[in-house]
Design a protein around this motif. Structure first.
Motif, PDB file in Angstrom:
ATOM      1  N   UNK A   1      46.132  37.920  47.014  1.00 56.10           N
ATOM      2  CA  UNK A   1      47.133  38.086  45.958  1.00 56.10           C
ATOM      3  C   UNK A   1      46.691  37.342  44.710  1.00 56.10           C
ATOM      4  N   UNK A   2      46.771  37.999  43.560  1.00 61.56           N
ATOM      5  CA  UNK A   2      46.381  37.408  42.274  1.00 61.56           C
ATOM      6  C   UNK A   2      47.604  37.349  41.367  1.00 61.56           C
ATOM      7  N   UNK A   3      47.921  36.125  40.923  1.00 65.36           N
ATOM      8  CA  UNK A   3      49.026  35.947  39.989  1.00 65.36           C
ATOM      9  C   UNK A   3      48.519  35.163  38.772  1.00 65.36           C
ATOM     10  N   UNK A   4      49.409  34.651  37.962  1.00 64.58           N
ATOM     11  CA  UNK A   4      49.007  33.953  36.735  1.00 64.58           C
ATOM     12  C   UNK A   4      48.142  32.739  37.054  1.00 64.58           C
ATOM     13  N   UNK A   5      47.253  32.401  36.129  1.00 62.69           N
ATOM     14  CA  UNK A   5      46.222  31.385  36.385  1.00 62.69           C
ATOM     15  C   UNK A   5      46.758  29.974  36.604  1.00 62.69           C
ATOM     16  N   UNK A   6      47.927  29.653  36.089  1.00 57.96           N
ATOM     17  CA  UNK A   6      48.443  28.295  36.267  1.00 57.96           C
ATOM     18  C   UNK A   6      49.093  28.075  37.624  1.00 57.96           C
TER      19      UNK A   6
ATOM     20  N   UNK B   1      58.202  24.401  42.026  1.00 59.09           N
ATOM     21  CA  UNK B   1      56.829  24.195  41.540  1.00 59.09           C
ATOM     22  C   UNK B   1      56.307  25.460  40.874  1.00 59.09           C
ATOM     23  N   UNK B   2      56.566  26.606  41.498  1.00 56.77           N
ATOM     24  CA  UNK B   2      56.132  27.888  40.918  1.00 56.77           C
ATOM     25  C   UNK B   2      56.790  28.115  39.561  1.00 56.77           C
ATOM     26  N   UNK B   3      58.062  27.789  39.460  1.00 51.37           N
ATOM     27  CA  UNK B   3      58.798  27.962  38.205  1.00 51.37           C
ATOM     28  C   UNK B   3      58.172  27.118  37.099  1.00 51.37           C
ATOM     29  N   UNK B   4      57.859  25.876  37.414  1.00 59.93           N
ATOM     30  CA  UNK B   4      57.251  24.987  36.415  1.00 59.93           C
ATOM     31  C   UNK B   4      55.875  25.504  35.988  1.00 59.93           C
ATOM     32  N   UNK B   5      55.068  25.937  36.952  1.00 63.10           N
ATOM     33  CA  UNK B   5      53.726  26.428  36.634  1.00 63.10           C
ATOM     34  C   UNK B   5      53.790  27.728  35.838  1.00 63.10           C
ATOM     35  N   UNK B   6      54.727  28.596  36.167  1.00 66.74           N
ATOM     36  CA  UNK B   6      54.889  29.843  35.425  1.00 66.74           C
ATOM     37  C   UNK B   6      55.373  29.555  34.004  1.00 66.74           C
TER      38      UNK B   6
ATOM     39  N   UNK C   1      54.286  41.703  25.781  1.00 66.62           N
ATOM     40  CA  UNK C   1      54.295  40.732  26.869  1.00 66.62           C
ATOM     41  C   UNK C   1      52.939  40.846  27.565  1.00 66.62           C
ATOM     42  N   UNK C   2      52.058  39.889  27.308  1.00 63.29           N
ATOM     43  CA  UNK C   2      50.667  39.976  27.742  1.00 63.29           C
ATOM     44  C   UNK C   2      50.425  39.413  29.134  1.00 63.29           C
ATOM     45  N   UNK C   3      51.283  38.555  29.594  1.00 66.16           N
ATOM     46  CA  UNK C   3      51.029  37.890  30.866  1.00 66.16           C
ATOM     47  C   UNK C   3      52.346  37.612  31.580  1.00 66.16           C
ATOM     48  N   UNK C   4      52.241  37.395  32.867  1.00 63.62           N
ATOM     49  CA  UNK C   4      53.416  37.100  33.678  1.00 63.62           C
ATOM     50  C   UNK C   4      53.325  37.804  35.013  1.00 63.62           C
ATOM     51  N   UNK C   5      54.317  37.625  35.863  1.00 62.76           N
ATOM     52  CA  UNK C   5      54.280  38.205  37.204  1.00 62.76           C
ATOM     53  C   UNK C   5      54.209  39.738  37.226  1.00 62.76           C
ATOM     54  N   UNK C   6      54.647  40.382  36.154  1.00 62.68           N
ATOM     55  CA  UNK C   6      54.561  41.842  36.090  1.00 62.68           C
ATOM     56  C   UNK C   6      53.106  42.310  36.025  1.00 62.68           C
ATOM     57  N   UNK C   7      52.191  41.415  35.746  1.00 61.04           N
ATOM     58  CA  UNK C   7      50.767  41.752  35.681  1.00 61.04           C
ATOM     59  C   UNK C   7      50.039  41.366  36.974  1.00 61.04           C
ATOM     60  N   UNK C   8      50.772  40.871  37.976  1.00 60.91           N
ATOM     61  CA  UNK C   8      50.161  40.469  39.237  1.00 60.91           C
ATOM     62  C   UNK C   8      49.448  41.645  39.893  1.00 60.91           C
ATOM     63  N   UNK C   9      48.477  41.329  40.730  1.00 61.35           N
ATOM     64  CA  UNK C   9      47.683  42.356  41.403  1.00 61.35           C
ATOM     65  C   UNK C   9      47.159  41.776  42.710  1.00 61.35           C
ATOM     66  N   UNK C  10      46.344  42.534  43.400  1.00 61.24           N
ATOM     67  CA  UNK C  10      45.673  42.013  44.583  1.00 61.24           C
ATOM     68  C   UNK C  10      44.253  42.555  44.609  1.00 61.24           C
ATOM     69  N   UNK C  11      43.388  41.811  45.287  1.00 67.74           N
ATOM     70  CA  UNK C  11      42.001  42.224  45.482  1.00 67.74           C
ATOM     71  C   UNK C  11      41.740  42.369  46.965  1.00 67.74           C
ATOM     72  N   UNK C  12      40.888  43.326  47.293  1.00 65.58           N
ATOM     73  CA  UNK C  12      40.457  43.514  48.674  1.00 65.58           C
ATOM     74  C   UNK C  12      38.960  43.251  48.726  1.00 65.58           C
ATOM     75  N   UNK C  13      38.558  42.514  49.739  1.00 66.27           N
ATOM     76  CA  UNK C  13      37.129  42.319  49.965  1.00 66.27           C
ATOM     77  C   UNK C  13      36.814  42.701  51.402  1.00 66.27           C
TER      78      UNK C  13
END
Length: 174
Positions: free
Chosen positions: A34-39, A49-54, A71-83
């Motif tokens: 799971x990939x979310x915002x960098x902070x 903790x998640x609220x503060x980091x977001x 709106x350039x960033x935020x949870x709506x831009x979350x994604x996932x990667x498969x390896x």
């Protein structure tokens, strides 16, 4: 939202890994991340903790968002990667591996939904067998032994043992 998604993707990844392991005969290790915002350092952290980091992340992007009126960033831009076995599926996966991984995710999603709702959801598979070798085609067909399933394909007579077949030619029901 981040907390919920992290837990959902964790369960989805485990279930999909099980299917993919069967698909590949144990030759590939499926991993979903799971990939979310960098902070956000740990999406499983307490919600506070998640609220503060977001909030920190949103504040650091405020100027750019105002200037772009987007709106350039935020949870709506979350994604996932498969390896697969440590290699990015997006960058290094063959068409067959991509298809097999997508089917594994679809079967895992169906399993989770059935467990949560108590009902087997309808499964829609569009041209699912193309680009799969005969062994993987049989595996897919053997995984759909219950519930209502709609499969499209371009091979007449391919599913006659599984249930009712409907043939459409030139947009008309044959």
């Amino acid at each position: 939202l981040i907390s919920y998604r992290a837990r959902f993707y964790e369960g989805l990844g485990k279930a999909a890994s099980k299917y993919h392991n069967l698909f590949s005969g144990g030759a590939e290790e499926f991993c979903l991340e799971y990939k979310t915002v960098s902070t956000v350092t740990d999406p499983f952290a307490p919600v506070q903790t998640l609220t503060e980091q977001l909030q920190e992340h949103l504040c650091s992007h405020e100027r750019a968002e105002l200037e772009s009126s987007q709106c350039l960033t935020g949870p709506h831009k979350d994604d996932f990667d498969v390896s697969l076995s440590g290699l990015s599926l997006k960058s290094f996966g063959s068409q067959g591996q991509v298809r097999t991984s997508a089917i594994s995710l679809k079967l895992a999603q169906r399993e989770i939904m059935a467990t949560q709702s108590g009902e087997m959801p309808v499964l829609l598979l569009d041209d699912v067998l193309s680009e799969l070798d005969p062994g993987r085609q049989e595996f897919v067909l053997n995984q759909i032994t219950e519930g209502q399933v709609f499969i499209t394909c371009c091979e007449p007579g391919r599913f006659t043992k599984l249930g009712k077949t409907i043939e459409i030619r030139r947009g008309e029901l044959v």
